[in-house]
Design a protein around this motif. Structure first.
Motif, PDB file in Angstrom:
ATOM      1  N   ASN A 233       0.806  -1.218   0.000  1.00  0.00           N
ATOM      2  CA  ASN A 233       0.000   0.000   0.000  1.00  0.00           C
ATOM      3  C   ASN A 233       0.838   1.266   0.000  1.00  0.00           C
ATOM      4  OD1 ASN A 233      -2.476  -1.366  -0.099  1.00  0.00           O
ATOM      5  ND2 ASN A 233      -2.263  -1.869   2.073  1.00  0.00           N
ATOM      6  N   SER A 234       2.096   1.143   0.440  1.00  0.00           N
ATOM      7  CA  SER A 234       2.954   2.328   0.407  1.00  0.00           C
ATOM      8  C   SER A 234       3.247   2.738  -1.027  1.00  0.00           C
ATOM      9  CB  SER A 234       4.262   2.065   1.157  1.00  0.00           C
ATOM     10  OG  SER A 234       5.090   1.188   0.422  1.00  0.00           O
ATOM     11  N   SER A 235       3.144   1.786  -1.959  1.00  0.00           N
ATOM     12  CA  SER A 235       3.356   2.170  -3.354  1.00  0.00           C
ATOM     13  C   SER A 235       2.171   3.009  -3.841  1.00  0.00           C
ATOM     14  CB  SER A 235       3.544   0.937  -4.237  1.00  0.00           C
ATOM     15  OG  SER A 235       2.313   0.283  -4.460  1.00  0.00           O
ATOM     16  N   ILE A 236       1.004   2.838  -3.222  1.00  0.00           N
ATOM     17  CA  ILE A 236      -0.176   3.626  -3.603  1.00  0.00           C
ATOM     18  C   ILE A 236      -0.153   5.000  -2.924  1.00  0.00           C
ATOM     19  CG2 ILE A 236      -2.710   3.610  -3.785  1.00  0.00           C
ATOM     20  CD1 ILE A 236      -1.510   1.197  -5.153  1.00  0.00           C
ATOM     21  N   THR A 237       0.211   5.030  -1.636  1.00  0.00           N
ATOM     22  CA  THR A 237       0.308   6.338  -0.971  1.00  0.00           C
ATOM     23  C   THR A 237       1.459   7.145  -1.556  1.00  0.00           C
ATOM     24  OG1 THR A 237       1.862   5.559   0.703  1.00  0.00           O
ATOM     25  CG2 THR A 237      -0.479   5.406   1.256  1.00  0.00           C
ATOM     26  N   GLY A 238       2.522   6.431  -1.948  1.00  0.00           N
ATOM     27  CA  GLY A 238       3.737   7.113  -2.338  1.00  0.00           C
ATOM     28  C   GLY A 238       4.454   7.626  -1.112  1.00  0.00           C
ATOM     29  N   ALA A 239       5.597   8.282  -1.343  1.00  0.00           N
ATOM     30  CA  ALA A 239       6.424   8.759  -0.233  1.00  0.00           C
ATOM     31  C   ALA A 239       6.453  10.275  -0.227  1.00  0.00           C
ATOM     32  CB  ALA A 239       7.833   8.202  -0.376  1.00  0.00           C
ATOM     33  N   ASN A 240       6.614  10.825   0.957  1.00  0.00           N
ATOM     34  CA  ASN A 240       6.855  12.260   1.072  1.00  0.00           C
ATOM     35  C   ASN A 240       8.348  12.467   1.338  1.00  0.00           C
ATOM     36  OD1 ASN A 240       6.477  15.017   1.411  1.00  0.00           O
ATOM     37  ND2 ASN A 240       5.877  14.811   3.562  1.00  0.00           N
ATOM     38  N   GLY A 241       8.810  12.185   2.551  1.00  0.00           N
ATOM     39  CA  GLY A 241      10.249  12.098   2.770  1.00  0.00           C
ATOM     40  C   GLY A 241      10.741  10.807   2.135  1.00  0.00           C
ATOM     41  N   GLY A 242      11.999  10.756   1.737  1.00  0.00           N
ATOM     42  CA  GLY A 242      12.550   9.576   1.070  1.00  0.00           C
ATOM     43  C   GLY A 242      12.267   8.310   1.861  1.00  0.00           C
ATOM     44  N   LEU A 243      11.762   7.278   1.184  1.00  0.00           N
ATOM     45  CA  LEU A 243      11.399   6.023   1.858  1.00  0.00           C
ATOM     46  C   LEU A 243      12.081   4.860   1.138  1.00  0.00           C
ATOM     47  CD1 LEU A 243       9.752   4.384   3.899  1.00  0.00           C
ATOM     48  CD2 LEU A 243       7.787   4.559   2.367  1.00  0.00           C
ATOM     49  N   VAL A 244      13.018   4.230   1.832  1.00  0.00           N
ATOM     50  CA  VAL A 244      13.782   3.141   1.226  1.00  0.00           C
ATOM     51  C   VAL A 244      13.552   1.850   2.009  1.00  0.00           C
ATOM     52  CG1 VAL A 244      16.106   2.293   0.697  1.00  0.00           C
ATOM     53  CG2 VAL A 244      15.520   4.689   0.272  1.00  0.00           C
ATOM     54  N   VAL A 245      13.146   0.814   1.286  1.00  0.00           N
ATOM     55  CA  VAL A 245      12.904  -0.498   1.886  1.00  0.00           C
ATOM     56  C   VAL A 245      14.072  -1.404   1.503  1.00  0.00           C
ATOM     57  CG1 VAL A 245      11.287  -2.431   2.059  1.00  0.00           C
ATOM     58  CG2 VAL A 245      10.431  -0.128   1.527  1.00  0.00           C
ATOM     59  N   VAL A 246      14.764  -1.943   2.488  1.00  0.00           N
ATOM     60  CA  VAL A 246      15.902  -2.815   2.207  1.00  0.00           C
ATOM     61  C   VAL A 246      15.541  -4.241   2.588  1.00  0.00           C
ATOM     62  CG1 VAL A 246      18.322  -3.282   2.673  1.00  0.00           C
ATOM     63  CG2 VAL A 246      17.486  -0.933   2.695  1.00  0.00           C
ATOM     64  N   VAL A 247      15.715  -5.147   1.636  1.00  0.00           N
ATOM     65  CA  VAL A 247      15.409  -6.541   1.900  1.00  0.00           C
ATOM     66  C   VAL A 247      16.627  -7.388   1.547  1.00  0.00           C
ATOM     67  CG1 VAL A 247      13.822  -8.427   1.464  1.00  0.00           C
ATOM     68  CG2 VAL A 247      13.012  -6.093   1.303  1.00  0.00           C
ATOM     69  N   ALA A 248      17.074  -8.201   2.503  1.00  0.00           N
ATOM     70  CA  ALA A 248      18.232  -9.063   2.257  1.00  0.00           C
ATOM     71  C   ALA A 248      17.745 -10.485   2.024  1.00  0.00           C
ATOM     72  CB  ALA A 248      19.193  -9.000   3.440  1.00  0.00           C
ATOM     73  N   ASP A 249      17.922 -10.955   0.814  1.00  0.00           N
ATOM     74  CA  ASP A 249      17.518 -12.311   0.445  1.00  0.00           C
ATOM     75  C   ASP A 249      18.604 -13.309   0.859  1.00  0.00           C
ATOM     76  OD1 ASP A 249      15.360 -11.079  -0.673  1.00  0.00           O
ATOM     77  OD2 ASP A 249      15.799 -11.635  -2.748  1.00  0.00           O
ATOM     78  N   ASP A 250      18.216 -14.547   1.025  1.00  0.00           N
ATOM     79  CA  ASP A 250      19.161 -15.570   1.476  1.00  0.00           C
ATOM     80  C   ASP A 250      19.130 -16.791   0.561  1.00  0.00           C
ATOM     81  OD1 ASP A 250      20.993 -16.874   3.064  1.00  0.00           O
ATOM     82  OD2 ASP A 250      19.556 -17.484   4.601  1.00  0.00           O
ATOM     83  N   PRO A 251      19.580 -16.626  -0.697  1.00  0.00           N
ATOM     84  CA  PRO A 251      19.623 -17.789  -1.582  1.00  0.00           C
ATOM     85  C   PRO A 251      20.548 -18.863  -1.005  1.00  0.00           C
ATOM     86  CG  PRO A 251      20.770 -15.911  -2.580  1.00  0.00           C
ATOM     87  CD  PRO A 251      20.083 -15.408  -1.345  1.00  0.00           C
ATOM     88  N   SER A 252      20.220 -20.099  -1.214  1.00  0.00           N
ATOM     89  CA  SER A 252      20.876 -21.273  -0.613  1.00  0.00           C
ATOM     90  C   SER A 252      20.431 -21.468   0.829  1.00  0.00           C
ATOM     91  CB  SER A 252      22.409 -21.218  -0.657  1.00  0.00           C
ATOM     92  OG  SER A 252      22.867 -21.629  -1.914  1.00  0.00           O
ATOM     93  N   MET A 253      19.582 -20.574   1.348  1.00  0.00           N
ATOM     94  CA  MET A 253      18.995 -20.743   2.686  1.00  0.00           C
ATOM     95  C   MET A 253      20.026 -21.040   3.760  1.00  0.00           C
ATOM     96  SD  MET A 253      15.705 -23.030   1.591  1.00  0.00           S
ATOM     97  CE  MET A 253      15.549 -23.314  -0.172  1.00  0.00           C
ATOM     98  N   HIS A 254      21.038 -20.198   3.856  1.00  0.00           N
ATOM     99  CA  HIS A 254      22.041 -20.387   4.911  1.00  0.00           C
ATOM    100  C   HIS A 254      21.395 -20.301   6.287  1.00  0.00           C
ATOM    101  CE1 HIS A 254      25.458 -20.244   2.191  1.00  0.00           C
ATOM    102  NE2 HIS A 254      24.839 -19.274   1.557  1.00  0.00           N
ATOM    103  N   SER A 255      20.455 -19.382   6.432  1.00  0.00           N
ATOM    104  CA  SER A 255      19.800 -19.187   7.733  1.00  0.00           C
ATOM    105  C   SER A 255      18.317 -18.898   7.533  1.00  0.00           C
ATOM    106  CB  SER A 255      20.423 -18.003   8.478  1.00  0.00           C
ATOM    107  OG  SER A 255      21.709 -18.295   8.931  1.00  0.00           O
TER     108      SER A 255
END
Lengths: 247, 536
Positions: free
Chosen positions: B93-115
């Protein structure tokens, strides 16, 4: 879930067991599009010029909590001080809890592309545990690579291999330094400095001046006081002396 | 400027600080944890009073970040890949509201499922939400992209996603920093309808978002992070995204590839550059960490041309992390391999630490459950998941954060008796409280054991939100006081603990047992600190 990467590493070897990665008929049909001839040519134009390009690729190995990363910190400090590039891939999270841990540690005077060392290309395995040193043999350069390991097993699993057989396997390797780092470090008054004995034993093969490694050890332990610095330097030198005698 | 050695996570965190970050919101999760920890420990962060306290879960983190963006300041939210599932509602839904102050979403993927429990690829979420997203290939790019992402977010009033993968998150290299920029002033979003997603408003905003897609693609086309590197040999072309680019280049002397290479680190995909490489080259190899996200789009599900190869065609493995050897093989180059692993080498799986309180809890659980047979203990995500391994073999399920209690409920609803749920203190506050409320509402016969080690252990000992108040929370939710017990998981209390668990298992209603003893790791760290303080 933890061993996925190691299983996959095995499967890179063609036909190790045969079944694991045998492509389906559909896949075979697609694979024929993969060109081979041109790429082999591309590979051949790559000469081996070890002397004019300095690189050290090291697999650091041990068990979670044994402190393999301090070896990387010290060598990294010495190398970065020389203006070399460095990349070091570490293991965090679940596998730290008493499991096997490894770090890919790369130094070069040229920019480094991959965070992971290609298999068969590592110059050294430096391990603080003998069975763990063998786990990474697929990464070690089979001709020129050196394996430096502590001979003192760390046994926290019920099915740890027979120690005599383990030693026999280590004996059978071409380029190796097997050293009882725990004993040397304990004799010198600091059982916890076994990793510095290992680093000392690895130092003749590191292509870095020994004084610079010593300076990095001093720097690393400086805030812990002069006594700690001196013990660690003594351990480092004892390890080096041991390795030099084997040469 | 000189270079500083940073983990990928740390480079990203430093860039956010330098870009004028006012707050980071996150729940710990490997391999993303170090981002927030870096900001917590940073002098620059403290001096700038950058918010960095852990959130209760990824959803609350995402919502807080949207709130900070609404107030005009730059906000970042960090999580591991499966965390985005938890945060998916506010994220989408944040993509619909959009951002006012800069909004950065960081996602760390874990290919090979180490953890992790799966290797889902967060790029699908970026495409799903129709927002721009980035995939740095090295530590320097992690820095540069993050620094740029806040400007991008404010320029287009859109949240921006950055996807990391394990090997970049946890690998260290030299990074050059840029000049630090001041934080934004407080300025509430001017359009009063912007953040009210009533259907009438949302329809308008959604069309605005769709209207931005072309501009997003143009940004990708002209991005310094996407590069078309020409090569003389057109037999093959290579599209390499994120860290796969490094594995590709590792195979060539001086990193000179004879084939054209399209390096992708910014999305949506620049279709003109994709068209160029596909038109110019006979075969195109797509190398990407994670799912065949690019490959599938480029070849289409019909695969009419058959000349796009990668994970789907079998040129690269369909699952797991890539590495330089896999790329060499896909390029038809000779593979390298050292000696095989000697047969005597056995796996050394992770294990509960010596002295861990969970060991005593599991020994008590096993004894209390022995008479009821296997398959009736439902567990959760955390160190105590290791109870699945020998010698305990104590648990039978681990699915997602909070699932232990609700899965036990579902099994109880099905008629299984008795059922026991095992969950950690931090996981309970993350997602277990609403599960427990479901059980209370129906008075389901479940026994819930909240293993309270007073920390988030698996990710390295972050504060737990429920520290000291777990009993009160359960009471407040409606568990009857006489069925809430705190016990001490110690050998000397074993018999009493087993007896209590057995009694509560016999009760046809909700009971909560809270074995409480501090994590052995945080305890020993605390003792060391105390000793050091004494010496001084």
């Amino acid at each position: 879930m933890r061993y996925a990467h190691i299983t996959r590493a095995y499967s890179i070897r063609p036909n190790r067991k045969g079944e694991s990665h045998s492509p389906s008929i559909n896949q075979k049909r697609r694979i024929r599009y993969a060109p081979t001839i041109k790429t082999e040519r591309a590979y051949r134009i790559r000469p081996k010029r070890k002397k004019d390009k300095m690189k050290i690729d090291i697999i650091l190995a041990g068990v979670g909590g044994q402190g393999i990363l301090s070896i990387a910190t010290i060598v990294g400090y010495a190398a970065v001080k020389r203006g070399m590039y460095m990349k070091q891939a570490e293991v965090h999270g679940m596998s730290q809890r008493g499991g096997d841990v490894q770090s890919h540690f790369r130094l070069s005077d040229h920019e480094i592309a991959s965070d992971l060392i290609p298999m068969g290309k590592a110059d050294m395995i430096i391990s603080v545990e003998p069975m763990e040193s063998l786990r990474y043999l697929p990464w070690l350069n089979p001709e020129t690579g050196w394996l430096i390991t502590n001979s003192k097993p760390f046994i926290n699993i019920p099915n740890y291999p027979d120690v005599d057989k383990l030693n026999a396997t280590l004996d059978g390797l071409k380029n190796k330094v097997v050293i009882d780092a725990d004993k040397i470090a304990t004799d010198l008054g600091s059982a916890r400095s076994a990793n510095m004995v290992i680093l000392g034993a690895a130092s003749p093969y590191l292509q870095l001046p020994f004084e610079e490694i010593e300076a990095a050890v001093r720097e690393n332990f400086a805030r812990k006081g002069e006594d700690v610095v001196n013990t660690n330097i003594a351990c480092l030198r004892a390890g080096r002396e041991f390795a030099e005698k084997l040469k | 400027m000189s270079k500083t050695l940073f983990l990928g996570d740390e480079a990203l965190a430093q860039a956010a600080l330098d870009a004028g970050l006012s707050g980071v919101y996150a729940y710990p999760g490997t391999p993303s944890t170090e981002i927030t920890e870096f900001i917590q420990n940073s002098k620059q962060g403290r001096e700038g009073q950058v918010h960095s306290i852990w959130a209760g879960n990824e959803k609350t983190a995402m919502e807080s970040a949207i709130g900070m963006s609404y107030a005009g300041k730059r906000a970042m939210v960090c999580m591991k890949h499966v965390g985005l599932n938890v945060a998916a509602d506010p994220f989408m839904n944040s993509s619909i509201t959009g951002a006012n102050g800069g909004l950065v979403v960081v996602v760390a993927d874990d290919p090979s499922m180490h953890s992790s429990q799966d290797e889902q690829d967060s790029r699908y979420y970026g495409k799903f939400a129709l927002i721009p997203f980035f995939e740095p290939s090295n530590q320097q790019e992690a820095y540069d992209i993050t620094y740029h992402a806040f400007d991008y977010s404010e320029k287009y009033h859109t949240p921006v996603l950055i996807r990391l993968t394990t090997r970049l998150s946890h690998s260290r290299a030299g990074v050059e920093r840029r000049e630090a920029r001041p934080q934004n002033e407080l300025h509430i979003e001017e359009n009063p309808k912007q953040f009210i997603l009533l259907p009438a408003n949302a329809r308008v905003h959604y069309r605005t978002l769709l209207g931005k897609q072309e501009a997003f693609e143009n940004e990708s086309l002209n991005s310094p992070f996407n590069k078309y590197i020409d090569g003389a040999d057109k037999k093959m072309g290579i599209i390499a995204s994120g860290i796969a680019y490094n594995y590709l280049m590792e195979n060539f002397e001086n990193h000179q590839c004879p084939y054209p290479v399209l390096k992708i680190s910014q999305y949506p995909l620049p279709s003109k550059l994709i068209a160029k490489i596909v038109d110019e080259c006979e075969t195109v190899l797509v190398a990407e960490e994670g799912y065949p996200f690019i490959e599938e789009q480029v070849r289409g599900i019909l695969n009419r041309t058959g000349n796009i190869i990668g994970r789907l065609s079998g040129a690269l493995p369909r699952d797991g992390e890539l590495n330089p050897n896999l790329l060499a093989k896909a390029l038809g180059m000779p593979d390298t391999y050292g000696a095989p692993v000697p047969e005597l080498v056995v796996p050394r799986p992770p294990a509960l630490c010596v002295g861990c309180p969970h060991i005593d809890s599991y020994l008590a659980i096993n004894e209390a459950m022995a008479e009821h047979g296997k398959g009736k203990v439902f567990a959760d995500i955390g160190c105590y998941t290791l109870g699945a391994l020998p010698p305990y073999n104590a648990i039978y399920t681990t699915v997602d954060m909070g699932a232990s209690i609700t899965m036990a409920k579902g099994a109880a609803d099905a008629g299984l008796r008795p059922v026991l749920a095992v969950i950690g203190d931090s996981t309970f506050t993350h997602s277990g409280m609403t599960s427990l409320l479901d059980c209370i509402y129906e008075n389901t016969p479940v026994t819930v054991m909240i293993l309270d080690n007073s920390t988030t252990g698996m990710t390295g000992g972050q504060d737990s939100h429920a520290l000291g108040v777990l009993g009160e929370i359960c009471k407040g939710l409606g568990v009857k006081e006489e069925h809430i017990h705190r016990i001490t998981p110690l050998k000397k209390d074993h018999e009493a603990n087993v007896k209590l668990i057995k009694e509560e298992l016999a009760y046809e209603g909700v009971s909560v047992i809270i074995p409480t003893r501090e994590c052995i790791q945080t305890l020993s760290r605390r003792m060391k600190k105390q000793q050091a303080a004494k010496k001084k």
